[in-house]
Write a protein that holds these residues in place. Structure first.
Motif, short mmCIF file in Angstrom:
data_model
loop_
_atom_site.label_atom_id
_atom_site.label_comp_id
_atom_site.label_asym_id
_atom_site.label_seq_id
_atom_site.Cartn_x
_atom_site.Cartn_y
_atom_site.Cartn_z
N UNK A 82 0.84 -1.21 0.00
CA UNK A 82 0.00 0.00 0.00
C UNK A 82 0.87 1.25 0.00
N UNK A 83 0.53 2.26 -0.80
CA UNK A 83 1.45 3.39 -0.98
C UNK A 83 1.81 4.15 0.29
N UNK A 84 0.88 4.33 1.21
CA UNK A 84 1.20 5.06 2.45
C UNK A 84 2.24 4.28 3.25
N UNK A 85 2.04 2.97 3.34
CA UNK A 85 2.98 2.12 4.07
C UNK A 85 4.36 2.16 3.40
N UNK A 86 4.37 2.11 2.06
CA UNK A 86 5.65 2.07 1.36
C UNK A 86 6.41 3.39 1.50
N UNK A 87 5.73 4.50 1.30
CA UNK A 87 6.41 5.80 1.41
C UNK A 87 6.98 5.96 2.81
N UNK A 88 6.17 5.63 3.82
CA UNK A 88 6.62 5.77 5.20
C UNK A 88 7.80 4.85 5.48
N UNK A 89 7.75 3.63 4.98
CA UNK A 89 8.84 2.68 5.20
C UNK A 89 10.12 3.13 4.50
N UNK A 90 10.01 3.63 3.29
CA UNK A 90 11.19 4.09 2.56
C UNK A 90 11.85 5.26 3.29
N UNK A 91 11.03 6.16 3.81
CA UNK A 91 11.58 7.28 4.59
C UNK A 91 12.34 6.76 5.80
N UNK A 92 11.70 5.85 6.52
CA UNK A 92 12.26 5.34 7.77
C UNK A 92 13.52 4.50 7.53
N UNK A 93 13.49 3.64 6.50
CA UNK A 93 14.57 2.68 6.30
C UNK A 93 15.69 3.18 5.39
N UNK A 604 -3.38 11.25 11.25
CA UNK A 604 -4.55 10.95 10.42
C UNK A 604 -5.33 9.76 10.96
N UNK A 605 -6.66 9.87 10.94
CA UNK A 605 -7.53 8.78 11.36
C UNK A 605 -7.31 7.55 10.48
N UNK A 606 -7.51 6.36 11.06
CA UNK A 606 -7.28 5.11 10.32
C UNK A 606 -8.14 5.02 9.07
N UNK A 607 -9.39 5.47 9.17
CA UNK A 607 -10.27 5.41 8.00
C UNK A 607 -9.75 6.25 6.86
N UNK A 608 -9.19 7.40 7.19
CA UNK A 608 -8.64 8.26 6.15
C UNK A 608 -7.34 7.70 5.58
N UNK A 609 -6.57 6.99 6.40
CA UNK A 609 -5.37 6.34 5.86
C UNK A 609 -5.77 5.29 4.83
N UNK A 610 -6.86 4.55 5.09
CA UNK A 610 -7.36 3.58 4.10
C UNK A 610 -7.76 4.31 2.82
N UNK A 611 -8.46 5.43 2.95
CA UNK A 611 -8.83 6.21 1.76
C UNK A 611 -7.59 6.69 1.02
N UNK A 612 -6.57 7.05 1.78
CA UNK A 612 -5.33 7.53 1.18
C UNK A 612 -4.65 6.42 0.39
N UNK A 613 -4.62 5.22 0.94
CA UNK A 613 -4.06 4.08 0.22
C UNK A 613 -4.83 3.78 -1.06
N UNK A 614 -6.13 4.05 -1.02
CA UNK A 614 -6.97 3.85 -2.21
C UNK A 614 -6.95 5.05 -3.15
N UNK A 615 -6.19 6.08 -2.76
CA UNK A 615 -6.05 7.30 -3.56
C UNK A 615 -7.39 7.96 -3.86
N UNK A 616 -8.22 8.04 -2.82
CA UNK A 616 -9.50 8.74 -2.96
C UNK A 616 -9.23 10.24 -2.91
N UNK A 617 -9.58 11.01 -3.95
CA UNK A 617 -9.31 12.45 -3.98
C UNK A 617 -10.00 13.16 -2.81
N UNK A 618 -9.35 14.16 -2.25
CA UNK A 618 -9.93 14.84 -1.07
C UNK A 618 -11.30 15.47 -1.33
N UNK A 619 -11.53 15.93 -2.55
CA UNK A 619 -12.81 16.58 -2.82
C UNK A 619 -13.98 15.60 -2.80
N UNK A 620 -13.69 14.29 -2.79
CA UNK A 620 -14.76 13.31 -2.63
C UNK A 620 -15.07 13.03 -1.16
N UNK A 621 -14.21 13.56 -0.28
CA UNK A 621 -14.36 13.27 1.15
C UNK A 621 -14.75 14.50 1.97
#
Length: 622
Positions: A82-93, A604-621
């Protein structure tokens, strides 16, 4: 499932098929089929589809290759992470390590290749400037000079603006802290912003440290505080960066925040005591000297002390400034500029112009129409918010950790002393900078005796510092967000304040439509402190969506800044966008952008992190 892949063969095939523009990246702009099949050790085939998964494969192959392998064992979990997990992991590692530097033998060699190390020789010679009283550093670099192409220069005990101007033709790096580790001298590490910025910067270091602390890299956050302390003790200030031409220039003050946040993790009271003394010294000697950075209004301004033009500016940057004077003198622009820079030509009007220009750079907001041409006359909202935070931090630390009694330089400080300072500053800020009609804070121009009415993201910094009462906070949030919120977060200023852009009035990088990590991070903290959870979640999501979408579409790109209006990393104002030029994989990202991602994810709330991984545009939320 793990896939065993021949690195060179797979790279060759993947790039030939998918990297159609030959930039050694796989992005949405490539016109390949966006589909690539790999085979596992057991013979199972799996087809990767889309830009994101294919660029992940490219990155994983390069990581294995750089590890010296010829065969890569790559997990499907990493390829379809998932992109959020990957970006965060790449930064950290990876990214924090990629941005870490030292000023010892192991780190000097990379500095020799730095683009700022100008030399007329084919072999780079790095000038290392050492403080007058640092005998250990002078001895260490003098020995190193026998092995590496260095020139070691001891600075004078008193560093004058005239002396600094004399270094313009021989720029070099300023030494940072060295320490003895198991009988060997090592450089205390620091984190650089990234790209062409291969030195330790002032306010970048604090914002990077927010991400470092979240990623359990307390060692690096603490080390940067130690280097801040070294700079104050030996150069008199936290430097814009550790380059010779920054000796007369500081940056926005965050030292008290850094030591407070590191101390929460380490609980090292002797360390805290040492740094608290240095922070008080910086507050009193850098910021509170009357007639310099302390104005007659008893509030503060930026005032970079130096002479002539900033030497770090690229050739031709000030042609428009020198042109009229050169024509009047019957000289070429270059001749006039060189004569003025050496002090052979006296020009009070230019002197005044460059006081403002250097002060803009000291402010960190280089450059912006908010400050251009007037910076040394401006009492900025954010600077006074930062110093209010110093005063309240000092009060809390002395009360909570030192039994309300702290001795520095023969004087006993109590929490009440600093609380009184903070209270006085708030009263002055409310009197001079608060605008009841607009319901926001504005900068004050000393020369005109009026507020500027330039709507900047810095109007939120009093929330970050805890200055606002409930009514001011609510008003600032309501009015400020309405003016500055864009698709990708908060813009540096609103379009009206920036004004019309033309050939004679070009776009500035710290103005609309651009957005910057430090502004977002301070706004988020301010919203959280005052309980504006709905607004916090939306603004964090908008910023992280922009970072994530761009990283997914552009091979993991994490740049210096964004155009938040159209939510893209394609920013071309002034200096372009650091962090976008790489091949195959970014190994650094960009310092404070990395930190903003880690900090945003933590909020960020967990539900929004899921939306972020699904690349839901902010204007839909929202």
């Amino acid at each position: 499932m793990t896939f065993k892949l021949d690195i060179e063969a797979t790279l060759k095939k993947l790039l030939a098929q998918e990297d159609t523009d030959n930039d050694k990246k796989i992005t949405v702009e490539d016109q390949g089929p966006k589909s690539f099949t790999i085979t596992s050790e057991e013979g199972h085939q799996h087809t990767l589809s889309g830009t994101y998964h294919l660029s992940n494969l490219l990155q994983e192959l390069i990581l294995a290759k750089e590890n010296g392998d010829t065969v890569a064992f790559i997990s499907l979990d990493h390829l379809e992470e998932p992109p959020v997990k990957r970006i965060s992991r790449m930064i950290r590692e990876y990214y924090w390590n990629g941005l870490t530097r030292t000023m010892d033998a192991s780190g000097i060699e990379s500095l020799l290749k730095d683009s700022k190390n100008e030399t007329l020789d084919e072999i780079a010679v790095l000038i290392v400037y050492v403080p007058y009283h640092d005998e250990q550093a002078y001895s260490y670099y003098s020995e190193l000079q026998k092995k590496l192409p260095l020139e070691v220069v001891r600075l004078p005990e008193i560093i004058s603006p005239e002396y600094v101007r004399g270094l313009n033709d021989k720029p070099g790096i300023l030494s940072l802290k060295l320490e003895l580790v198991n009988g060997e001298i090592k450089g205390v590490p620091f984190v650089v912003p990234g790209g062409r910025f291969n030195e330790m910067y002032g306010w970048d270091s604090y914002f990077e440290s927010i991400g470092l602390i979240l990623d359990d890299r307390i060692d690096l956050a603490r080390a940067m505080a130690d280097n801040f302390q070294y700079e104050i003790e030996h150069y008199g200030k936290i430097l814009n960066a550790n380059r010779s031409y920054y000796l007369t220039r500081t940056q926005p003050p965050f030292y008290s925040s850094l030591i407070s946040e590191v101390y929460i993790k380490t609980q090292d009271k002797s360390w805290l005591e040492s740094h608290l003394k240095t922070a008080i010294r910086e507050y009193e000697t850098v910021w509170m000297v009357p007639g310099k950075r302390l104005t007659g209004f008893k509030l503060n301004r930026y005032l970079a002390e130096g002479l002539g033009k900033p030497p770090e500016a690229e050739a031709g940057h000030f042609n428009h400034v020198f042109a009229g004077y050169a024509k009047e003198a019957g000289m070429s622009i270059l001749e006039y500029e060189e004569a003025y820079s050496k002090g052979d030509i006296k020009n009070p009007a230019l002197d005044k112009y460059f006081v403002h220009d250097r002060s803009v750079r000291e402010s960190g907001h280089d450059t912006s129409y908010r400050l251009e041409g007037i910076c040394a006359d401006i009492i900025p909202v954010e600077l006074n918010a930062f110093l209010y935070k110093y005063e309240t931090d000092f009060a809390k630390l002395i009360q909570g950790e030192f039994n309300n009694s702290f001795n520095y330089n023969g004087k006993n400080y109590t929490s009440e002393y600093w609380e009184h300072k903070a209270s006085e500053r708030k009263e002055l800020m409310d009197s001079l900078l608060w605008n009841d009609t607009e319901g926001m804070y504005f900068d004050f121009n000393i020369a005109t005796g009026a507020q500027t009415k330039f709507v900047s993201a810095t109007l939120f910094t009093p929330l970050w510092a805890g200055i606002c009462d409930a009514e001011q906070a609510a008003s600032s949030v309501k009015n400020g967000i309405a003016l500055l919120k864009e698709k990708g977060g908060i813009a540096s200023c609103d379009e009206a304040s920036r004004g019309a852009i033309s050939e004679h009035r070009p776009q500035k990088q710290w103005d609309y439509p651009n957005g910057w990590a430090p502004h977002q991070m301070m706004i988020w903290k301010g919203l959280k402190q005052y309980g504006f959870e709905k607004e916090l979640q939306e603004l964090v999501y908008r910023w992280l969506y922009m970072i994530t979408r761009n990283a997914v579409d552009y091979n993991g790109t994490i740049p210096e800044k964004y155009d938040v209006v159209i939510a893209t990393h394609k920013v071309f104002a002034e200096y372009g966008n650091v962090g976008t030029e790489f091949q195959y994989i970014t190994k650094e990202g960009f310092g404070w952008m990395n930190a903003s991602f880690q900090y945003g994810v933590s909020l960020l709330d967990e539900g929004l992190i899921k939306n972020l991984n699904d690349l839901v545009p902010p204007d839909q939320l929202f």
